[in-house]
Write a protein that holds these residues in place. Structure first.
Motif, PDB file in Angstrom:
ATOM      1  N   UNK A  39       0.663  -1.146  -0.133  1.00  0.00           N
ATOM      2  CA  UNK A  39       0.106   0.062  -0.077  1.00  0.00           C
ATOM      3  C   UNK A  39       1.044   1.243  -0.152  1.00  0.00           C
ATOM      4  N   UNK A  40       1.993   1.373   0.895  1.00  0.00           N
ATOM      5  CA  UNK A  40       2.805   2.490   0.962  1.00  0.00           C
ATOM      6  C   UNK A  40       3.343   2.677  -0.586  1.00  0.00           C
ATOM      7  N   UNK A  41       3.864   1.612  -1.285  1.00  0.00           N
ATOM      8  CA  UNK A  41       4.510   1.733  -2.637  1.00  0.00           C
ATOM      9  C   UNK A  41       3.422   2.288  -3.625  1.00  0.00           C
ATOM     10  N   UNK A  42       2.300   1.801  -3.411  1.00  0.00           N
ATOM     11  CA  UNK A  42       1.241   1.989  -4.346  1.00  0.00           C
ATOM     12  C   UNK A  42       0.936   3.690  -4.033  1.00  0.00           C
ATOM     13  N   UNK A  43       1.125   4.174  -2.932  1.00  0.00           N
ATOM     14  CA  UNK A  43       0.824   5.598  -2.684  1.00  0.00           C
ATOM     15  C   UNK A  43       1.814   6.332  -3.203  1.00  0.00           C
ATOM     16  N   UNK A  44       3.079   5.877  -3.120  1.00  0.00           N
ATOM     17  CA  UNK A  44       4.475   6.698  -3.584  1.00  0.00           C
ATOM     18  C   UNK A  44       4.291   6.673  -5.190  1.00  0.00           C
ATOM     19  N   UNK A  45       3.606   6.004  -5.890  1.00  0.00           N
ATOM     20  CA  UNK A  45       3.668   6.218  -7.269  1.00  0.00           C
ATOM     21  C   UNK A  45       2.983   7.497  -7.742  1.00  0.00           C
TER      22      UNK A  45
ATOM     23  N   UNK B 224      -2.690  -0.522 -12.484  1.00  0.00           N
ATOM     24  CA  UNK B 224      -2.411  -2.145 -12.277  1.00  0.00           C
ATOM     25  C   UNK B 224      -2.139  -2.344 -10.757  1.00  0.00           C
ATOM     26  N   UNK B 225      -1.491  -1.338 -10.115  1.00  0.00           N
ATOM     27  CA  UNK B 225      -1.020  -1.676  -8.507  1.00  0.00           C
ATOM     28  C   UNK B 225      -2.238  -1.503  -8.068  1.00  0.00           C
ATOM     29  N   UNK B 226      -3.379  -0.598  -8.175  1.00  0.00           N
ATOM     30  CA  UNK B 226      -4.455  -0.694  -7.576  1.00  0.00           C
ATOM     31  C   UNK B 226      -5.272  -2.093  -7.641  1.00  0.00           C
ATOM     32  N   UNK B 227      -5.300  -2.658  -8.981  1.00  0.00           N
ATOM     33  CA  UNK B 227      -5.934  -3.855  -9.110  1.00  0.00           C
ATOM     34  C   UNK B 227      -5.239  -5.127  -8.518  1.00  0.00           C
ATOM     35  N   UNK B 228      -4.015  -5.061  -8.311  1.00  0.00           N
ATOM     36  CA  UNK B 228      -3.074  -5.888  -7.549  1.00  0.00           C
ATOM     37  C   UNK B 228      -3.411  -5.754  -6.241  1.00  0.00           C
TER      38      UNK B 228
ATOM     39  N   UNK C 144       0.107  -8.708  -3.089  1.00  0.00           N
ATOM     40  CA  UNK C 144       1.002  -7.642  -2.483  1.00  0.00           C
ATOM     41  C   UNK C 144       2.454  -7.754  -2.880  1.00  0.00           C
ATOM     42  N   UNK C 145       2.903  -9.123  -2.950  1.00  0.00           N
ATOM     43  CA  UNK C 145       4.217  -9.216  -3.146  1.00  0.00           C
ATOM     44  C   UNK C 145       4.727  -8.954  -4.618  1.00  0.00           C
ATOM     45  N   UNK C 146       3.774  -9.210  -5.751  1.00  0.00           N
ATOM     46  CA  UNK C 146       3.832  -8.497  -7.023  1.00  0.00           C
ATOM     47  C   UNK C 146       3.781  -7.101  -7.133  1.00  0.00           C
TER      48      UNK C 146
END
Length: 101
Positions: A6-12, A59-63, A69-71
């Motif tokens: 979730x943190x990496x998704x927000x950092x996008x 794509x990150x939100x869909x994953x 989470x790992x991918x």
């Protein structure tokens, strides 16, 4: 791993914000009498990069929704690291070229 994903998704948001700020500053610096084709080219070049990052954000939100989470963490970390390395190379090159004059 869920929190990291979730943190990496927000950092996008960082690459998208950087592209938006670069586009705005490039358009602000551009001469007002420059042709419309130059502005159109600038907008398309920045828009294409923003669209790519936006697609990866979707794509990150869909994953995350699919609980992969790992991918998602690997994908987002790679994108963010690539963007940071691109910035370092850009500013490092401009700094080094300044000394070669």
């Amino acid at each position: 791993m869920k929190t990291t994903s979730i943190v990496f998704t927000v950092l996008l948001i960082i690459p998208l914000g950087g592209i938006l700020l670069s586009a705005l500053s490039a358009l602000a610096v551009q001469h007002p009498f420059e042709s419309a084709d130059g502005r159109r080219f600038l907008l398309w070049s920045f828009a294409s990069a923003a669209i790519v990052y936006f697609i990866f954000l979707v794509i990150a939100l869909v994953l995350n929704i699919m609980r992969r989470y790992y991918e998602n963490s690997i994908m987002c970390a790679t994108l963010i690291l690539g963007y940071i390395l691109e910035l370092v190379m850009h500013f490092g090159t401009s700094f080094l070229l300044q000394w070669s004059r």
